[in-house]
Enzyme design. Sequence first.
Site, PDB file in Angstrom:
ATOM      1  N   LYS A 246      33.053   4.132  20.883  1.00 15.92           N
ATOM      2  CA  LYS A 246      32.799   2.984  21.634  1.00 15.92           C
ATOM      3  C   LYS A 246      33.664   1.844  21.002  1.00 15.92           C
ATOM      4  CE  LYS A 246      30.109   5.060  24.389  1.00 15.92           C
ATOM      5  NZ  LYS A 246      30.418   5.610  25.824  1.00 15.92           N
TER       6      LYS A 246
ATOM      7  N   SER B 176      34.271   7.585  29.251  1.00 20.29           N
ATOM      8  CA  SER B 176      33.784   6.311  28.863  1.00 20.29           C
ATOM      9  C   SER B 176      34.783   5.255  28.392  1.00 20.29           C
ATOM     10  CB  SER B 176      32.439   6.428  28.067  1.00 20.29           C
ATOM     11  OG  SER B 176      32.797   6.882  26.798  1.00 20.29           O
TER      12      SER B 176
ATOM     13  N   SER C 202      29.535   3.960  31.198  1.00 26.64           N
ATOM     14  CA  SER C 202      29.564   4.300  29.610  1.00 26.64           C
ATOM     15  C   SER C 202      28.133   3.994  29.369  1.00 26.64           C
ATOM     16  CB  SER C 202      30.349   3.189  29.007  1.00 26.64           C
ATOM     17  OG  SER C 202      30.173   3.051  27.554  1.00 26.64           O
TER      18      SER C 202
ATOM     19  N   SER D  76      34.656  12.487  27.087  1.00 23.23           N
ATOM     20  CA  SER D  76      34.120  11.784  28.327  1.00 23.23           C
ATOM     21  C   SER D  76      35.296  10.823  28.802  1.00 23.23           C
ATOM     22  CB  SER D  76      32.815  11.319  28.197  1.00 23.23           C
ATOM     23  OG  SER D  76      32.741  10.167  27.278  1.00 23.23           O
TER      24      SER D  76
END
Length: 309
Positions: free
Chosen positions: A146, A91, A257, A89
Amino acid sequence: MANIYSILLTVVTILAGLIWWYDARVNKPQRLAKITAEEERLQETLSEDAQQRIAPQGRVAEFCQSVFPILFVILILRSFLYEPFRIPSASMMPTMLDGDFILVEKFAYSLRDPIWRHELIEMGQAERGDIAVFKFPPQPSVDFIKRIVGVPGDRIIYRNKTLYLEPACVNNQQECPQIQVVEKNIEPQEEVYFNGSRPLERYSEQLGHVSHDILVDPSVSPRVSYYYQQQDRTTAVDEWVVPDGHYFVMGDNRDNSEDSRYWGFVPEENLVGRAVFIWMSFEFDQSSNRFLPSWIPSGIRWHRLGTVE
């Protein structure tokens, strides 16, 4: 899915090893005895081809003998040293892009068994600024990636798209740290990033000893009404205090995100490892008039290969 692969790899490796061990301990002595008896009868030493014809090793056992060492090495590397992941993705833009393939250092925080993920050896602590892969707390079968923003005891505020941090007060500190603004400085953009048709603003940010870039979408309002609320604390809606044994994570693409702001904290036992290296980066921008499916890469971003921050 990643955990299913780990379980499958472990089971297949153990099964191949058991078949190989059984063949070596039970079947092989029988084959050798048969070959010895035939050599005594003929009064000559048989060639390898002749031995194989008289007492052949089973195909399954031969296959397991060939693949077990390879499977064992892969299992050790993947379970305890380095595991490949694909970024699925946007994010973590601009640090990581959709189509980046990364190596995750599995021993950065702890060594865990590949099936139940019980901690075997504690190796180190996650730090602010680390890019961590972890089991998504609401759905542990899914791996997320993350950046760690808050460690246990930190007070985090994300207000008006500005990050505030009050580091945890350690017992031996004479004076506790005060809340501070995590400064973000506008960065010149050699490459412009978009959310749909909207251009994103790029800033540099310093978390601990790590300097990295973030993206902000000025057209998106803060989604405060969706923020996760701590049930046991009287904090503001955009404020969190990281509990012991947990971490607060955010994506570098701040307005695109799904992170701790919306679902809470990452337990320490959910940490898989730290992202350390981009070993491949594919582009997936097939034009609509091409007959190739969208999952086939259209190019390689060679300039992105290397370490990550």
